[in-house]
Motif scaffolding. Structure first.
Motif, PDB file in Angstrom:
ATOM      1  N   ILE A  30       0.787  -1.184  -0.028  1.00 25.42           N
ATOM      2  CA  ILE A  30      -0.016   0.111  -0.109  1.00 25.42           C
ATOM      3  C   ILE A  30       0.829   1.368   0.005  1.00 25.42           C
ATOM      4  O   ILE A  30       0.710   2.279  -0.670  1.00 25.42           O
ATOM      5  CB  ILE A  30      -0.870   0.180   1.198  1.00 25.42           C
ATOM      6  N   LYS A  31       2.062   1.316   0.804  1.00 23.49           N
ATOM      7  CA  LYS A  31       2.964   2.203   0.658  1.00 23.49           C
ATOM      8  C   LYS A  31       3.483   2.732  -0.676  1.00 23.49           C
ATOM      9  O   LYS A  31       3.556   3.692  -1.244  1.00 23.49           O
ATOM     10  CB  LYS A  31       3.832   2.118   1.827  1.00 23.49           C
ATOM     11  N   GLN A  32       3.830   1.565  -1.292  1.00 26.11           N
ATOM     12  CA  GLN A  32       4.315   1.690  -2.637  1.00 26.11           C
ATOM     13  C   GLN A  32       3.159   2.369  -3.750  1.00 26.11           C
ATOM     14  O   GLN A  32       3.526   3.006  -4.425  1.00 26.11           O
ATOM     15  CB  GLN A  32       4.684   0.332  -3.124  1.00 26.11           C
ATOM     16  N   ILE A  33       2.078   1.722  -3.551  1.00 29.31           N
ATOM     17  CA  ILE A  33       0.835   2.185  -4.282  1.00 29.31           C
ATOM     18  C   ILE A  33       0.760   3.612  -4.166  1.00 29.31           C
ATOM     19  O   ILE A  33       0.419   4.366  -5.112  1.00 29.31           O
ATOM     20  CB  ILE A  33      -0.284   1.348  -4.064  1.00 29.31           C
ATOM     21  N   LYS A  34       0.656   4.177  -3.009  1.00 29.57           N
ATOM     22  CA  LYS A  34       0.705   5.523  -2.684  1.00 29.57           C
ATOM     23  C   LYS A  34       1.577   6.473  -3.424  1.00 29.57           C
ATOM     24  O   LYS A  34       1.286   7.395  -3.764  1.00 29.57           O
ATOM     25  CB  LYS A  34       0.662   5.748  -1.076  1.00 29.57           C
TER      26      LYS A  34
END
Length: 123
Positions: A30-34
């Motif tokens: 999720i941090k990468q997606i953001k």
């Protein structure tokens, strides 16, 4: 057989999140997606455990599933039912038996795996 090219969906290497096998990797994904300029609207996750981590971290980050991010996983682990995660179930025992028989007979064969979509609340 239909594939991604049939839908004119371009391949985007930013949408590949490898080295993820455990629920705690959901937070990392999720941090990468953001950080992606055009983030994916859906993820196909190869592990129910990672999908569990994704769903939990999406709740913490107030990311609405499936409106902002749809999730489909593999395995049909009991936690996917508890968390209402859409998943695909594969007949692993049947697949293992077929592979074993091929190994002892030394004759390769090609068989389609039986896959069942279990629709729940994340897709």
């Amino acid at each position: 057989m239909t594939n991604i090219k049939d839908y004119n969906i371009p391949y985007n290497s930013n949408y590949i999140f490898d080295n993820s096998a455990y629920s705690e990797h959901g937070e990392h994904i999720i941090k990468q997606i953001k950080e992606i300029e055009e983030p994916p609207s859906a993820l196909l996750i190869t592990s129910d455990q990672v999908a569990v981590g994704l769903v939990v971290y999406c709740q913490i980050q107030q990311i609405t599933i499936p409106d902002e991010l749809a999730i489909v996983a593999f395995g049909n682990h009991y936690l996917t039912e508890m968390l209402n995660i859409t998943t695909l179930t594969i007949q692993l025992e049947q697949m293992g038996n077929n592979l074993f028989l091929q190994a002892i007979s030394k004759e390769a064969s090609h068989q389609e795996a039986t896959v069942e979509l279990i629709e729940r609340g994340t897709a």
